[in-house]
Design an enzyme around this catalytic site. Structure first.
Site: not given
Length: 537
Positions: A329, A332-335, A381
């Protein structure tokens, strides 16, 4: 506090009441506690021999080692990337315990380490292309998107000299556009150089398919382009790769998921927003066998969109092609970990990877490695209500059916034409079962393992694949599909129990308005710990 005790009791007692208790992986509670308190940074935990984080990393290496021989890319002090594990696992091949004694590396680790060091500046926050899953000899990789000019020059200057590899200092000040940088820089070949190394690393890992989850062509901050992506690389350096643009909502959208009592059904992303400019684009040869109307993607709710994207990724890696896959994404650390984790769990449930790991063990591995050690910002988050991490594991109830099974495709390829074996009606009778609560705690609480619409609970002529090799083979295939459902349900059950007794309760801390009851009620109702007709806590 009575409400908190009731919710905790519900999650703790859900397994025991079924007569088939699921033991919690040792350290899972500690892992979730640590995860929800701080974001992982490699340099913060280097050299602290007895730290929780070191125990987490050692446990991951142990779990990988159960089924694979692997080499390690060293990232001590975060020298390569501040938010990647200190010991990055490079899976080489599946192995038995006997084979581990005679392990011989199939790669030149020094060459791989050199490629990683040279390519890291090509991608946002230094999050280079990293292999994380090995399936049928193919690497499934993750990374951030391509870096823009501002970040590229920032990282090759002050940031990497003075901050020991940590990449936060310049995270939000990439204030030079690619076009401006080209005019100001005397080195007009900088992009050729760094992206050239990125391409070399992709080729070294035999990656051919690049799946971009961004809803933007380039990330814009303060009116400027601060990141790029392969699909808009002006020099078309990535033309030899198969590029897929599969836009998927960012973590901000999952605030709406929480606000809707954790109900993803009917939750549709607003594709008309100004910053959304990346259309869905998939080569036709990858979509023809999936029977999905991709032109309707903007009308899909979050469940259907996630299901269809996962089917696409599974189809790519389960093809006869020997090429690997990259998923990314923006950072590179959520989706990215969402789909990496779903891929790992789906393939494990089919018995195709991590074959020796139990449900509690694969849960620990994917939470620790795919999410925590790769820098997911759970603390941030949770503070914003953007619960993409929770969504990932609660979503497992929507992928239990055989349409997500890689075994189906393998069986279809390897077996001859159909004979008169089982009829569709026979299979439906064998698979039909009550879809209600699986773990009753009386009238007030139950851990519901729902099936998704169009999934395991609704067999159609499209979703049923008849098995042609006789009743014994057919029964074995059906048993494997039933095992898939059971294993994914057990993972989800273990996650909900651990999450609700750690992160979930702390997220619903008491407030002056006395809102704890409502927050806890929202959580337990949304995740299926309570029926809609139950009384309040």
């Amino acid at each position: 506090m009575a409400g908190a005790r009731a919710a905790a009791a519900a999650s703790a007692g859900s397994s025991a009441s079924s007569g088939n208790p699921q033991p919690q992986e040792p350290g899972l509670g500690e892992l979730l506690e640590e995860f929800s308190r701080t974001q992982y940074r490699a340099k913060d935990f280097s050299g602290t021999g007895g730290s929780k984080v070191e125990r987490i990393e050692k446990r991951c290496l142990e779990l990988f080692g159960r089924d694979y021989c692997y080499s390690v890319i060293q990232n001590v002090n975060g020298d390569i990337c501040g938010h990647y594990p200190q010991h990055i696992v490079f899976l080489e091949y599946e192995s038995s315990e006997k084979e581990k004694d005679t392990f011989q590396s199939t790669v030149q680790v020094s060459k791989l380490q050199d490629l990683v060091n040279r390519s890291k500046t090509a991608r946002c926050r230094g999050r280079f292309v990293c292999p994380v899953i090995l399936f049928k000899g193919k690497h499934i990789c993750r990374s951030a998107t391509l870096a823009g000019w501002g970040e590229l020059y920032g990282r090759t200057g002050y940031n990497y000299i003075f901050s020991g590899g940590a990449d936060d200092a310049w995270a939000d000040v990439e204030d030079v556009t690619e076009e401006d940088g080209a005019l100001r820089s005397s080195d007009t070949h900088l992009f050729d150089k760094v992206r050239g190394y990125d391409i070399k690393l992709l080729r070294y890992l035999s990656v051919k398919y690049i799946c971009d989850l961004m809803v933007e062509n380039k990330k814009v901050k303060f009116g400027m382009n601060v990141t790029s992506s392969e699909k808009v690389d002006k020099a078309q350096r990535y033309a030899d790769f198969t590029l897929l643009s599969i836009p998927y909502p960012g973590c901000e959208f999952f605030k709406e998921y929480k606000d809707r009592d954790y109900m993803a059904e009917g939750l549709i992303f607003n594709w008309k927003q100004d910053y959304v400019d990346a259309p869905l684009s998939i080569p036709d040869f990858l979509t023809c066998s999936l029977n999905i109307d991709w032109s309707q993607y903007q009308s899909w709710d979050l469940v259907q969109q996630t299901q269809n994207y996962l089917k696409l990724l599974l189809s790519i890696i389960n093809s006869d092609d020997d090429s690997g896959l990259l998923v990314h994404c923006i950072s590179g650390w959520d989706r990215t970990p969402l789909f990496i984790s779903l891929l790992r769990l789906s393939l494990w449930a089919d018995g195709l990877i991590h074959a020796s790991l139990k449900p509690a063990e694969i849960l620990y591995l994917t939470v620790a490695y795919d999410w925590f050690l790769f820098g997911h910002m759970l603390v941030d988050r949770l503070s914003k209500g953007e619960e993409i991490f929770f969504f990932c594991f609660n979503f497992l109830k929507h992928i239990i059916s055989e349409e997500f099974s890689a075994l189906k495709t393998q069986r279809r390829k390897s077996l001859p034409a159909r004979d008169a074996g089982f009829t569709v009606e026979d299979i439906c009778m064998l698979r039909r079962k009550d879809r209600g609560s699986t773990t009753s705690l009386g009238s007030d609480f139950s851990l519901v393992m729902e099936s998704s619409p169009g999934a395991a609970g609704s067999f159609t002529y499209e979703t049923v694949e008849l098995v042609p090799a006789g009743a014994q083979t057919q029964a074995a295939w059906l048993a494997a599909l039933s095992e898939r459902e059971t294993r994914l349900q057990e993972v989800r059950s273990a996650f909900l129990a651990a999450y609700s007794s750690t992160v979930g309760l702390r997220a619903a801390a008491p407030s002056p308005s006395g809102a704890i009851g409502g927050l806890l009620e929202q959580f337990v109702r949304g995740v299926g710990l309570r029926g809609t007709s139950s009384s309040t806590l």
